[in-house]
Enzyme design. Structure first.
Site, short mmCIF file in Angstrom:
data_model
loop_
_atom_site.label_atom_id
_atom_site.label_comp_id
_atom_site.label_asym_id
_atom_site.label_seq_id
_atom_site.Cartn_x
_atom_site.Cartn_y
_atom_site.Cartn_z
N CYS A 114 74.85 64.54 88.37
CA CYS A 114 74.02 63.40 87.98
C CYS A 114 73.49 62.67 89.23
O CYS A 114 72.62 63.18 89.92
CB CYS A 114 74.78 62.48 87.03
SG CYS A 114 73.71 61.32 86.15
N HIS A 213 76.59 66.24 82.96
CA HIS A 213 77.99 65.97 83.31
C HIS A 213 78.88 67.11 82.83
O HIS A 213 79.44 67.06 81.73
CB HIS A 213 78.43 64.64 82.69
CG HIS A 213 77.93 63.45 83.43
ND1 HIS A 213 78.67 62.78 84.38
CD2 HIS A 213 76.73 62.83 83.38
CE1 HIS A 213 77.96 61.80 84.88
NE2 HIS A 213 76.77 61.80 84.29
N GLU A 215 81.79 67.87 83.65
CA GLU A 215 83.20 67.50 83.50
C GLU A 215 83.52 66.99 82.09
O GLU A 215 84.69 66.91 81.72
CB GLU A 215 83.59 66.44 84.55
CG GLU A 215 83.15 65.01 84.26
CD GLU A 215 81.68 64.73 84.53
OE1 GLU A 215 81.27 63.56 84.34
OE2 GLU A 215 80.95 65.66 84.94
#
Length: 240
Positions: A114, A213, A215
């Site tokens: 990001c 994202h 994660e």
């Protein structure tokens, strides 16, 4: 060989927990959990102003994640701030830029997430579009508050990103800015509205950045790719 150590850059924010309210170095735990889940050891890297600190840190890492966060200071790419550009952190911009310099010099594997993608583009001499809804006429990339948007992206055939996550996938995103130009990087994924969603450096080194994202997702292909590259980097360093 031990487990690869992955540096994760952090926020420095006023925070509250228990009876305390003070400045804290923090990062959503999803980052560390994703690194652990793919076989690495996470190491948090708060902003440091000490000269040569970045080179000292990079010498001890096997991989690096430039994580999400506030907008990049538009002064770094010679632009006046858009009315919606806010909250930039000069200390973090400077620290992460120094880490990228040291990582480039050492050939360290890097993943930008990001804001991390945006900073990597600016570090390379690129520019940002400071408010993507002005260009695409919708808010799907960042619905607001603490909610992630979900958008489909298509990867570029033959790219490293495509090899890690496939030809298309739905991603979690939370960005109101995007990359306009990215010298030295090639585009490797786009949203349906044309927004650049991933880029990568050509060549053998793992140097990849995404607007989404990874994660937060069950698909850990990008993190797994970073860990594989970090393991190889550690092996080369030991044998040198």
């Amino acid at each position: 060989m031990g487990l690869p150590v992955i540096g994760l850059t952090t926020y420095r924010e006023d925070a509250s927990w228990g009876v305390w309210h003070q400045s804290a170095d923090l990062l959503p735990a999803q980052y560390a959990r994703a690194v652990e889940a793919t076989g690495g050891v996470p190491l948090l890297l708060p902003p440091v102003a000490t000269p040569d600190a970045a080179a000292a840190v990079v010498a001890r890492l096997d991989g690096l994640v430039i994580s999400g966060g506030a907008d990049v200071d538009p002064e770094r790419y010679g632009a006046p701030p858009h009315p919606r550009t806010a909250g930039w952190r000069p200390d973090r911009d400077a620290w992460e830029t120094a880490l990228l310099d040291a990582a480039d010099a050492a050939g360290l594997p890097v993943l930008g997430v990001c804001r991390g993608m945006q900073l990597m583009a600016v570090h390379a001499g690129g520019e940002l579009d400071q408010h993507t809804p002005d260009l695409v006429d919708h808010e799907e990339h960042s619905p607001g508050g603490d909610v992630f948007g979900t958008i489909p992206v298509a990867t570029v055939p033959g790219s490293r990103v495509a090899g890690l996550v496939g030809t298309t996938l739905d991603v979690s995103c939370h960005h109101h800015q995007s990359v306009r130009s990215h010298p030295g990087f090639t585009a490797s994924a786009h949203a349906a509205d044309g927004t650049l969603e991933a880029m990568e450096a050509p060549g053998d080194r793992f140097c990849v950045a995404v607007q989404w994202h990874p994660e937060t997702s069950a698909d850990v292909g990008l993190l797994a790719g970073l860990l594989e590259a970090a393991t190889a980097h550690a092996e080369r360093r030991v044998s040198a």
